[in-house]
Design an enzyme around this catalytic site. Structure first.
Site, mmCIF file in Angstrom:
data_model
loop_
_atom_site.group_PDB
_atom_site.id
_atom_site.type_symbol
_atom_site.label_atom_id
_atom_site.label_comp_id
_atom_site.label_asym_id
_atom_site.label_seq_id
_atom_site.Cartn_x
_atom_site.Cartn_y
_atom_site.Cartn_z
ATOM 1 N N ASN A 9 0.926 -1.182 0.017
ATOM 2 C CA ASN A 9 0.037 0.147 -0.160
ATOM 3 C C ASN A 9 0.946 1.057 -0.048
ATOM 4 O OD1 ASN A 9 -1.665 2.060 0.507
ATOM 5 N ND2 ASN A 9 -2.284 1.404 2.737
ATOM 6 N N TRP A 10 1.079 1.847 -1.340
ATOM 7 C CA TRP A 10 2.036 2.965 -1.279
ATOM 8 C C TRP A 10 1.229 4.111 -0.710
ATOM 9 C CZ3 TRP A 10 3.944 2.055 -7.150
ATOM 10 C CH2 TRP A 10 4.860 0.721 -6.982
ATOM 11 N N LYS A 11 -0.015 4.263 -0.309
ATOM 12 C CA LYS A 11 -0.301 5.560 0.057
ATOM 13 C C LYS A 11 -0.128 6.714 -0.784
ATOM 14 C CE LYS A 11 -0.196 3.252 4.890
ATOM 15 N NZ LYS A 11 0.011 3.382 6.118
ATOM 16 N N HIS A 95 -9.452 1.423 4.876
ATOM 17 C CA HIS A 95 -8.259 1.410 5.683
ATOM 18 C C HIS A 95 -8.344 2.536 6.812
ATOM 19 C CE1 HIS A 95 -4.234 2.712 6.497
ATOM 20 N NE2 HIS A 95 -3.807 1.618 5.952
ATOM 21 N N GLU A 97 -6.898 4.903 7.846
ATOM 22 C CA GLU A 97 -6.499 6.203 7.514
ATOM 23 C C GLU A 97 -7.563 7.056 6.805
ATOM 24 O OE1 GLU A 97 -2.752 5.777 5.450
ATOM 25 O OE2 GLU A 97 -1.908 5.152 7.437
ATOM 26 N N GLU A 167 -5.471 -4.772 10.724
ATOM 27 C CA GLU A 167 -4.524 -3.785 10.880
ATOM 28 C C GLU A 167 -4.689 -3.045 12.139
ATOM 29 O OE1 GLU A 167 -2.472 -2.660 7.139
ATOM 30 O OE2 GLU A 167 -4.266 -1.568 7.342
ATOM 31 N N GLY A 173 2.651 2.149 10.842
ATOM 32 C CA GLY A 173 3.819 3.248 10.507
ATOM 33 C C GLY A 173 4.261 3.695 11.894
ATOM 34 N N SER A 213 3.285 -2.176 10.494
ATOM 35 C CA SER A 213 4.791 -2.203 10.785
ATOM 36 C C SER A 213 5.476 -3.801 10.406
ATOM 37 C CB SER A 213 5.343 -1.879 12.124
ATOM 38 O OG SER A 213 4.830 -0.446 12.461
ATOM 39 N N GLY A 234 2.699 -0.624 4.538
ATOM 40 C CA GLY A 234 2.886 0.389 4.083
ATOM 41 C C GLY A 234 4.196 0.644 4.019
HETATM 42 P P1 PGA Z 1 2.745 0.360 7.786
HETATM 43 O O1 PGA Z 1 1.504 0.606 7.193
HETATM 44 O O2 PGA Z 1 3.390 -1.079 7.170
HETATM 45 O O3 PGA Z 1 3.701 1.559 7.492
HETATM 46 O O4 PGA Z 1 2.621 -0.080 9.255
HETATM 47 C C1 PGA Z 1 0.556 -0.556 6.865
HETATM 48 C C2 PGA Z 1 -0.812 -0.114 6.426
HETATM 49 O O5 PGA Z 1 -1.150 1.056 6.546
HETATM 50 O O6 PGA Z 1 -1.465 -0.699 5.483
#
Ligand code: PGA
Length: 251
Positions: A9-11, A95, A97, A167, A173, A213, A234
């Site tokens: 997931n490149w966001k 997600h 976010e 998640e 993150g 993470s 991410g």
């Molecule tokens: P992260 O994000 O690997 O940077 O913790 C995971 C995600 O939000 O899908």
């Protein structure tokens, strides 16, 4: 047996050139592990660039969100049929976010999951608790709510196609991943909930990713858990040096 699924997931990262270069390196690595399903989810503006790179390769293209309506006066939105048209096979939905910054609710998640399936896209439906929720002992309640409302009204056949991503918000993150035991406990709960809504046979088919993470040094122990079938990644998906070891987690 459930095919392991590792998704990047490149966001909101990577312009077209960066996306194309990274995708090229991932395609080469993915060819060496045909038993693993690899998915890249770039920003919308880089979908076409990545599509061209992954075409004729085992790597699949995914989007990071979508709207539930097919078309119309919805400025700024993109629909499931348009994502399909752009070459996507999957789409991340709900997600944390999006729940946190864009007012996504279990109800909007449910609408989006239904619209994705209707267009032939595989939804990666995200569920998971925040730190205060975990500390208040509400993990089971929150995850159950995300699961049951998110999948409401779907047939067993539809549910069998969905990918669930567990998640925990506190692990995203932050560098603080859930321990394999903590993750397995929730994955087991998710499979139990899947059995409740779609029967044990379907529940056994559904792939449940862990996200939060995930890094080269923790992927193996996470993937060794019986109910962890993949990872939604991410930060570590933004560099070939850290994503390729995840794709090749078995090696
Ligand atoms: P992260 O994000 O690997 O940077 O913790 C995971 C995600 O939000 O899908």
């Amino acid at each position: 047996m459930r095919t392991p699924i590792i998704a990047g997931n490149w966001k909101l990262n990577n312009n077209q050139e960066q996306a194309g270069d990274l995708a090229q390196q991932i395609v080469e690595a993915a060819r060496e592990v045909p038993e693993v399903e690899v998915v890249l989810c770039p920003v919308y503006t880089a979908l076409e660039t990545v599509r061209r790179v992954v075409e004729h390769s085992p790597v699949k293209l995914g989007a990071q969100d979508m709207f539930w309506e097919e078309s119309g006066a919805f400025t700024g939105e993109v629909s499931a049929p348009l994502l399909k048209d752009a070459g996507c096979s999957l789409v991340i939905i709900g997600h944390s976010e999006r729940r946190q910054f864009f007012h996504e609710t279990n109800e909007t998640v449910n609408r989006k999951v239904k619209a994705a399936l209707a267009a032939g896209l595989i939804p990666i439906m995200c569920v998971g608790e925040t730190l205060p929720e975990r500390e208040a002992g509400k993990v089971e309640a929150v995850v159950s709510e995300h699961m049951l409302n998110g999948l409401a009204g779907l047939s067993s056949g539809e549910i069998s196609k969905v990918v669930i991503a567990y998640e925990p918000v506190w692990a995203i993150g932050t560098g603080k991943n859930a321990t394999p035991d903590q993750a397995q406990e929730v994955h087991q709960l998710i499979r139990k909930l899947l059995a409740k809504v779609s029967g044990p046979e379907t529940a056994e088919k559904v792939r449940i990713q862990y996200g939060g993470s995930v890094k080269p040094d923790n992927i193996k122990t996470l993937m060794a858990q019986p109910d962890i079938d993949g990872a939604l990644v991410g930060g570590a998906s933004l560099k070939a040096e850290t994503f390729i070891p995840l794709v090749k987690f078995k090696g």
